[in-house]
Enzyme design. Structure first.
Site, PDB file in Angstrom:
ATOM      1  N   PRO A 127      27.016  17.694   2.641  1.00 39.95           N
ATOM      2  CA  PRO A 127      26.211  18.291   3.792  1.00 39.95           C
ATOM      3  C   PRO A 127      25.857  19.903   3.829  1.00 39.95           C
ATOM      4  O   PRO A 127      24.771  20.079   4.237  1.00 39.95           O
ATOM      5  CB  PRO A 127      27.091  17.933   4.988  1.00 39.95           C
ATOM      6  CG  PRO A 127      27.825  16.655   4.307  1.00 39.95           C
ATOM      7  CD  PRO A 127      28.211  17.126   3.031  1.00 39.95           C
ATOM      8  N   THR A 157      22.112   9.597  -5.401  1.00 41.59           N
ATOM      9  CA  THR A 157      21.083   8.156  -5.940  1.00 41.59           C
ATOM     10  C   THR A 157      21.830   7.335  -6.763  1.00 41.59           C
ATOM     11  O   THR A 157      22.606   7.553  -7.362  1.00 41.59           O
ATOM     12  CB  THR A 157      20.021   9.097  -6.769  1.00 41.59           C
ATOM     13  OG1 THR A 157      19.507   9.906  -5.984  1.00 41.59           O
ATOM     14  CG2 THR A 157      18.904   8.256  -7.296  1.00 41.59           C
ATOM     15  N   ARG A 263     -15.629   2.490  -3.310  1.00 39.08           N
ATOM     16  CA  ARG A 263     -15.552   2.672  -1.777  1.00 39.08           C
ATOM     17  C   ARG A 263     -17.188   3.281  -1.646  1.00 39.08           C
ATOM     18  O   ARG A 263     -17.391   4.380  -2.226  1.00 39.08           O
ATOM     19  CB  ARG A 263     -14.608   3.515  -1.383  1.00 39.08           C
ATOM     20  CG  ARG A 263     -14.696   3.980   0.118  1.00 39.08           C
ATOM     21  CD  ARG A 263     -14.330   2.873   1.090  1.00 39.08           C
ATOM     22  NE  ARG A 263     -14.285   3.471   2.382  1.00 39.08           N
ATOM     23  CZ  ARG A 263     -14.189   2.408   3.634  1.00 39.08           C
ATOM     24  NH1 ARG A 263     -13.832   1.302   3.349  1.00 39.08           N
ATOM     25  NH2 ARG A 263     -14.360   3.118   4.734  1.00 39.08           N
ATOM     26  N   GLN A 332      -5.982  11.459   0.652  1.00 44.27           N
ATOM     27  CA  GLN A 332      -7.243  11.681   1.109  1.00 44.27           C
ATOM     28  C   GLN A 332      -8.291  11.049   0.519  1.00 44.27           C
ATOM     29  O   GLN A 332      -9.435  10.465   1.350  1.00 44.27           O
ATOM     30  CB  GLN A 332      -7.402  13.360   0.604  1.00 44.27           C
ATOM     31  CG  GLN A 332      -8.408  14.065   1.662  1.00 44.27           C
ATOM     32  CD  GLN A 332      -7.913  14.143   2.953  1.00 44.27           C
ATOM     33  OE1 GLN A 332      -6.875  14.056   3.301  1.00 44.27           O
ATOM     34  NE2 GLN A 332      -8.975  14.292   3.855  1.00 44.27           N
ATOM     35  N   HIS A 334      -8.528   7.979  -0.174  1.00 43.37           N
ATOM     36  CA  HIS A 334      -8.201   6.629   0.095  1.00 43.37           C
ATOM     37  C   HIS A 334      -8.367   6.435   1.758  1.00 43.37           C
ATOM     38  O   HIS A 334      -8.606   5.511   2.407  1.00 43.37           O
ATOM     39  CB  HIS A 334      -6.944   6.104   0.199  1.00 43.37           C
ATOM     40  CG  HIS A 334      -6.722   5.595  -1.496  1.00 43.37           C
ATOM     41  ND1 HIS A 334      -6.811   6.356  -2.765  1.00 43.37           N
ATOM     42  CD2 HIS A 334      -6.536   4.362  -2.090  1.00 43.37           C
ATOM     43  CE1 HIS A 334      -6.604   5.859  -3.700  1.00 43.37           C
ATOM     44  NE2 HIS A 334      -6.536   4.591  -3.397  1.00 43.37           N
ATOM     45  N   GLY A 335      -8.527   7.898   2.360  1.00 44.11           N
ATOM     46  CA  GLY A 335      -8.956   7.772   3.813  1.00 44.11           C
ATOM     47  C   GLY A 335      -7.723   7.075   4.558  1.00 44.11           C
ATOM     48  O   GLY A 335      -6.656   7.229   4.284  1.00 44.11           O
ATOM     49  N   GLU A 359      16.665  18.423  -8.252  1.00 41.74           N
ATOM     50  CA  GLU A 359      16.748  19.219  -9.526  1.00 41.74           C
ATOM     51  C   GLU A 359      16.087  20.453  -9.745  1.00 41.74           C
ATOM     52  O   GLU A 359      15.445  20.908 -10.285  1.00 41.74           O
ATOM     53  CB  GLU A 359      15.903  18.330 -10.617  1.00 41.74           C
ATOM     54  CG  GLU A 359      17.052  17.256 -11.514  1.00 41.74           C
ATOM     55  CD  GLU A 359      17.501  16.315 -10.664  1.00 41.74           C
ATOM     56  OE1 GLU A 359      16.841  16.023  -9.492  1.00 41.74           O
ATOM     57  OE2 GLU A 359      18.339  15.529 -11.144  1.00 41.74           O
TER      58      GLU A 359
END
Ligand SMILES: Cc1cc2nc3c(=O)[nH]c(=O)nc-3n(C[C@H](O)[C@H](O)[C@H](O)COP(=O)(O)OP(=O)(O)OC[C@H]3O[C@@H](n4cnc5c(N)ncnc54)[C@H](O)[C@@H]3O)c2cc1C
Length: 383
Positions: A127, A157, A263, A332, A334-335, A359
């Site tokens: 902590p 992990t 798109r 961005q 992909h909106g 790391e």
């Protein structure tokens, strides 16, 4: 780019990609949502020998070169950063044992880690101790022939499933590393859920209360825990995380190119809009540069060149920050779809945030790399 690899490395990369495309990528969003790595995929990685790939052949590992390990981390990172993190922490601990373990530790642990029979986790952060690992307060005291450990490790992990922990604590001599098995009385793990990224990485708190391990579980001498053991592990961790970021960059680029080519807005495909093209050009440049830096680091590591340390740090810093830029641009492009659950770019964005913190955070690399610059580019009169 493949021309820069040997024929064996090119073949290995093809196989890693085929494995990741088939067994990992199609499920990565589900694992991300469910916040778990299924044991079956861990078993499969182990059975394929992928978790033991860099461990020396004499211990049953694949004995692969650094470039090949990097290619594996890159392909896993392109599919799922959580699974790539498993490779990272497992190989960090194996590397620390290979480098600093006693003969008995190597003979006991490396074959199990090479077979993936035991998963290893790296329990250093606490902590109140993050970037400054030497600030750990977990207490390690001598008790007859044993070591007694009391403390709280955080952000471990695969801490939920690991069978072996490399624990950093403190003796009177300073930071000290011990190997602690999961079933040691006094060791307890607690899941950490709802991470921003690598959400499937089974991250945990590790509590150690009156936890006793045999004297032979000491890794290197007391006091050498950070300078030798954690230092060696982190250097390898930086290398595979750097490559994992190359994988994120590739994934972002593929997603962005695909979406921009389908798109339509204002009567044309968005890939025709110049500002969208600019984002894709930046991602393309970053991806190529990150790959070259990681390859350079790999080659220097294979050549045992002293410059490998600086090259690894440079590669990790660049690749992690580039992955952050690419993931932001992929969202961005992909909106609104980039903000929802139907496309993987949201996952890449969260994962890339974590890569700039673990790391060695971006700031620690920014502080540290200047030192290499002062050494490498000092005027002759100052050398
Ligand atoms: C998902 C995830 C998984 C993780 N897995 C593991 C694991 O398996 N094992 C493990 O031991 N740890 C793990 N960690 C912890 C990770 O190693 C730490 O988060 C990292 O070392 C940074 O420490 P900190 O988070 O305490 O941040 P701090 O060290 O508190 O830093 C906070 C901020 O201050 C900046 N800062 C700190 N010092 C300096 C300085 N000298 N100069 C400039 N800026 C500075 C940092 O860059 C950062 O922006 C994990 C973390 C995450 C998020």
């Amino acid at each position: 780019m493949t021309g820069a690899l040997t024929a064996e490395q090119t073949q290995a990369q093809k196989e890693f990609r085929a494995f990741a495309d088939h067994h990992i990528a199609p499920h990565a969003d589900t694992w991300h949502r469910e916040q778990r790595t299924p044991p079956e995929i861990v078993r499969l990685l182990a059975d394929e020998g992928l978790l033991g790939l860099p461990i020396a052949r004499q211990y049953g590992g694949g004995g692969c070169d650094a470039v090949t390990l990097g290619l594996l981390a890159g392909e896993l990172g392109r599919a799922c950063s959580s699974v790539r993190s498993l490779l990272t922490v497992h190989t960090m601990v194996a590397h620390a044992i290979e480098r600093w373990g006693s003969r008995a530790q190597k003979e006991t642990w490396l074959p199990r880690l090479a077979r993936g029979e035991t998963i290893a986790a790296f329990a250093v952060s606490e902590p109140d101790a993050g970037s400054d690992a030497s600030g750990v307060t977990t207490r390690i005291t001598r008790d007859g022939d044993d070591w007694r450990i009391d403390g709280h490790k955080r952000w471990t992990t695969y801490g939920r499933t690991a069978g072996l922990f490399l624990v950093l604590g403190r003796t009177a001599q300073g930071p000290t590393a011990l190997l602690v098995e999961r079933d040691t009385p006094g060791l307890r793990t607690e899941p950490i859920d709802d991470l921003i990224g690598i959400r499937a990485s089974m991250t945990a708190d590790v509590h150690l209360e009156d936890c006793r391990v045999p004297g032979g579980n000491l890794l290197a001498r007391p006091g050498l825990g950070v300078s030798h053991v954690v230092g060696a592990a982190l250097d390898l961790g930086r290398y595979t995380v750097g490559w994992g970021c190359v994988g994120i960059l590739d994934a972002c680029l593929e997603a962005a190119v695909d979406y921009a080519g389908r798109r339509r807005q204002f009567g044309s495909l968005i890939k025709e809009h110049q500002l969208v093209r600019r984002m894709i050009s930046d991602m393309y440049t970053d991806a190529r540069a990150a790959r070259l830096l990681c390859l350079e680091a790999g080659r220097l590591r294979d050549a045992r060149d002293p410059g490998a340390l600086a090259a690894t740090s440079t590669a990790k810093y660049f690749a992690a920050t580039a992955a952050g830029r690419a993931a932001a641009n992929a969202v961005q492009i992909h909106g609104a779809n980039g903000c929802g659950p139907d496309y993987p770019v949201q996952r890449y964005l969260g994962d890339s945030r974590v890569m700039e913190i673990i790391e060695g955070s971006a700031q620690l690399h920014q502080v540290g790399l200047a030192e290499y610059a002062f050494q490498d580019h000092a005027p002759r009169s100052h050398r």
